[in-house]
Design an enzyme around this catalytic site. Sequence first.
Site, mmCIF file in Angstrom:
data_model
loop_
_atom_site.group_PDB
_atom_site.id
_atom_site.type_symbol
_atom_site.label_atom_id
_atom_site.label_comp_id
_atom_site.label_asym_id
_atom_site.label_seq_id
_atom_site.Cartn_x
_atom_site.Cartn_y
_atom_site.Cartn_z
ATOM 1 N N SER A 21 -7.291 -2.078 6.427
ATOM 2 C CA SER A 21 -8.210 -0.964 6.648
ATOM 3 C C SER A 21 -9.018 -0.652 5.402
ATOM 4 C CB SER A 21 -7.424 0.280 7.057
ATOM 5 O OG SER A 21 -6.902 0.109 8.342
ATOM 6 N N HIS A 64 -2.385 -9.484 12.338
ATOM 7 C CA HIS A 64 -1.810 -8.292 11.716
ATOM 8 C C HIS A 64 -1.413 -7.389 12.881
ATOM 9 C CE1 HIS A 64 -1.218 -4.601 9.657
ATOM 10 N NE2 HIS A 64 -2.297 -4.039 10.152
ATOM 11 N N GLU A 76 0.842 -1.194 0.000
ATOM 12 C CA GLU A 76 0.000 0.000 0.000
ATOM 13 C C GLU A 76 0.881 1.249 0.000
ATOM 14 O OE1 GLU A 76 -2.128 0.502 3.862
ATOM 15 O OE2 GLU A 76 -1.262 -1.457 4.322
ATOM 16 N N CYS A 84 -3.540 -3.355 4.340
ATOM 17 C CA CYS A 84 -2.644 -4.390 4.889
ATOM 18 C C CYS A 84 -3.109 -5.804 4.566
ATOM 19 C CB CYS A 84 -2.498 -4.217 6.395
ATOM 20 S SG CYS A 84 -1.958 -2.579 6.856
ATOM 21 N N SER A 97 -10.046 3.110 14.005
ATOM 22 C CA SER A 97 -9.346 1.974 13.385
ATOM 23 C C SER A 97 -9.138 0.851 14.399
ATOM 24 C CB SER A 97 -8.007 2.411 12.770
ATOM 25 O OG SER A 97 -7.053 2.688 13.764
ATOM 26 N N LYS A 133 -5.260 -6.600 22.168
ATOM 27 C CA LYS A 133 -6.488 -5.866 22.515
ATOM 28 C C LYS A 133 -7.706 -6.490 21.848
ATOM 29 C CE LYS A 133 -6.241 -1.331 22.240
ATOM 30 N NZ LYS A 133 -6.059 0.006 22.790
HETATM 31 N N1 CAA Z 1 2.628 3.864 30.448
HETATM 32 C C1 CAA Z 1 2.020 2.748 29.961
HETATM 33 N N2 CAA Z 1 0.969 2.813 29.087
HETATM 34 C C2 CAA Z 1 0.568 4.045 28.690
HETATM 35 C C3 CAA Z 1 1.160 5.224 29.155
HETATM 36 C C4 CAA Z 1 2.247 5.100 30.077
HETATM 37 N N3 CAA Z 1 2.892 6.158 30.552
HETATM 38 N N4 CAA Z 1 0.530 6.278 28.585
HETATM 39 C C5 CAA Z 1 -0.448 5.770 27.777
HETATM 40 N N5 CAA Z 1 -0.420 4.426 27.846
HETATM 41 C C6 CAA Z 1 -1.278 3.462 27.137
HETATM 42 C C7 CAA Z 1 -2.739 3.877 27.093
HETATM 43 O O1 CAA Z 1 -3.421 3.551 28.277
HETATM 44 C C8 CAA Z 1 -3.210 3.050 25.893
HETATM 45 O O2 CAA Z 1 -3.397 1.711 26.292
HETATM 46 P P1 CAA Z 1 -4.756 0.932 25.920
HETATM 47 O O3 CAA Z 1 -4.823 0.951 24.422
HETATM 48 O O4 CAA Z 1 -4.562 -0.416 26.491
HETATM 49 O O5 CAA Z 1 -5.875 1.716 26.519
HETATM 50 C C9 CAA Z 1 -1.979 3.046 24.957
HETATM 51 O O6 CAA Z 1 -0.880 3.447 25.772
HETATM 52 C C10 CAA Z 1 -2.097 4.010 23.797
HETATM 53 O O7 CAA Z 1 -2.493 5.237 24.311
HETATM 54 P P2 CAA Z 1 -3.536 6.173 23.532
HETATM 55 O O8 CAA Z 1 -4.696 5.368 23.057
HETATM 56 O O9 CAA Z 1 -3.790 7.364 24.342
HETATM 57 O O10 CAA Z 1 -2.595 6.537 22.277
HETATM 58 P P3 CAA Z 1 -2.837 7.536 21.099
HETATM 59 O O11 CAA Z 1 -4.080 8.320 21.255
HETATM 60 O O12 CAA Z 1 -1.563 8.273 20.949
HETATM 61 O O13 CAA Z 1 -3.057 6.595 19.813
HETATM 62 C C11 CAA Z 1 -2.947 4.893 18.200
HETATM 63 C C12 CAA Z 1 -2.572 5.297 19.638
HETATM 64 C C13 CAA Z 1 -4.433 5.082 17.984
HETATM 65 C C14 CAA Z 1 -2.584 3.447 17.988
HETATM 66 C C15 CAA Z 1 -2.139 5.785 17.223
HETATM 67 O O14 CAA Z 1 -0.782 5.509 17.346
HETATM 68 C C16 CAA Z 1 -2.550 5.587 15.784
HETATM 69 O O15 CAA Z 1 -3.460 6.242 15.303
HETATM 70 N N6 CAA Z 1 -1.851 4.671 15.038
HETATM 71 C C17 CAA Z 1 -2.164 4.373 13.657
HETATM 72 C C18 CAA Z 1 -3.449 3.580 13.493
HETATM 73 C C19 CAA Z 1 -3.348 2.144 13.866
HETATM 74 O O16 CAA Z 1 -2.273 1.566 13.957
HETATM 75 N N7 CAA Z 1 -4.510 1.503 14.063
HETATM 76 C C20 CAA Z 1 -4.575 0.084 14.321
HETATM 77 C C21 CAA Z 1 -5.728 -0.580 13.640
HETATM 78 S S1 CAA Z 1 -5.770 -0.164 11.891
HETATM 79 C C22 CAA Z 1 -4.671 -1.195 11.118
HETATM 80 O O17 CAA Z 1 -4.336 -2.198 11.659
HETATM 81 C C23 CAA Z 1 -4.202 -0.921 9.753
HETATM 82 C C24 CAA Z 1 -2.811 -0.448 9.794
HETATM 83 O O18 CAA Z 1 -1.841 -1.215 9.838
HETATM 84 C C25 CAA Z 1 -2.633 0.972 9.796
#
Ligand code: CAA
Length: 391
Positions: A309, A233, A79, A111, A201, A242
């Site tokens: 996605s 994946h 992709e 993916c 996502s 999760k």
């Molecule tokens: N110590 C330990 N853990 C901590 C922490 C700390 N100090 N601070 C935060 N965390 C934890 C949070 O509690 C959270 O855990 P849970 O998910 O278990 O609740 C985790 O860290 C992530 O925190 P946030 O959700 O607040 O993180 P974020 O808002 O920055 O976003 C994300 C994380 C959504 C994955 C972001 O990185 C993102 O958008 N990534 C791209 C999208 C993606 O990968 N999506 C996955 C499904 S889509 C897909 O699979 C296709 C693909 O390949 C793209």
Amino acid sequence: MKIGIDKIGFYAPDLYVDMRELASARGIEPDKFTIGIGQEKMAIAPITQDTVTLAANAALNILDDSDKKKIDLVIFGTESGIDQSKSAAVYVHELLGLDSAARAFEIKQACYGATAGIQMAKGHIALNPDSKVLVLASDIARYGLNSPGESTQGAGAVAIVMSANPRILALEDKSAYFTSDIMDFWRPAYSDTAFVDGKFSNEQYSLFFETVWKQYRSKSGLGFEDFEALCFHVPYTKMGLKALKPVLEVEAKEMDQQRLLENYQKSIQYNKVVGNIYTGSLYLSLLSLLEHKEGLKEGSRIGLFSYGSGAVGEFFTGIVQPEYQNQLKIAQHVDQLSVRKKISIEEYETLFVEELPIDGSTVKLAIENDSAPICLSGISDNKRQYINKQR
Ligand code: CAA
């Protein structure tokens, strides 16, 4: 006739960023990246590596002369392709010196692309039992500097040889799949970074897993007790967990939960230090399981959850074959990852914005700085120039 994975290898570029350093540079608590997201290192592609070279380097590690003669189909899932018209498969076909009596094309559904390729390869081999198919999954995951998705980037490729009587994993026939038109992650042709609705996502990924698992369970009559391990994946290594945990808690006995959660950890060891490689992530996870779980028994069933996605999800399965350990290149992979060079956040930021010219001008790239055998050596007349240093 058994059909499945006869060989599997991967390649990640020789540069990486330490996730703790990235977190500090962004003013984020490092544990969020290492524990919350579950990533330790993120592979960074230099300008001399693109999706073509990553895939060709991954394949170079596993192909012998007999494979090269027998491969009559090359399917390239990506992709982050380099051309809207010509497929990356054709470049790789030439770089590897494959027989010209072959089909070669690129395939896309985020993916999920390589999984579509694997299912297509299965059909091809069923009709042509003597042939071998090279399935490539190669991507550079880019969300942007300082973006919420930045910690879930990465770069790398997996190469798979599919054949009859495979020596690693025989794919079973039952499979469950699901498509729904959603906007969780996409990349319009004008953008070189992805657009993503991160929380959505995550929700959709988990929902798709639950959906295809339930569909598979009712199609097959099998349950978690029938699986030695599940591979996911893995856009980041916490993601599969999760999705898996809530379903396991409802359906699986304690001992099955324990085994599947322990083996999940084995399946993410490479992904943790490479990052998201989009199409290849599921297959890097499979390779990680095979190379980190000692003594998988012949006949063990492994489940694979593919998610692309947009979105398409599929759950399918394979049976571990008796000779699988002889087909692995564990020492080579450990070595490949351990000799990588850590770069600073400033160096990563410089590499991230480096671009090839888009005005037809000629550029020669410093391939001597890249340890990979196959590199992008420049661009001239709007044509990418590749080199296989081993030829
Ligand atoms: N110590 C330990 N853990 C901590 C922490 C700390 N100090 N601070 C935060 N965390 C934890 C949070 O509690 C959270 O855990 P849970 O998910 O278990 O609740 C985790 O860290 C992530 O925190 P946030 O959700 O607040 O993180 P974020 O808002 O920055 O976003 C994300 C994380 C959504 C994955 C972001 O990185 C993102 O958008 N990534 C791209 C999208 C993606 O990968 N999506 C996955 C499904 S889509 C897909 O699979 C296709 C693909 O390949 C793209």
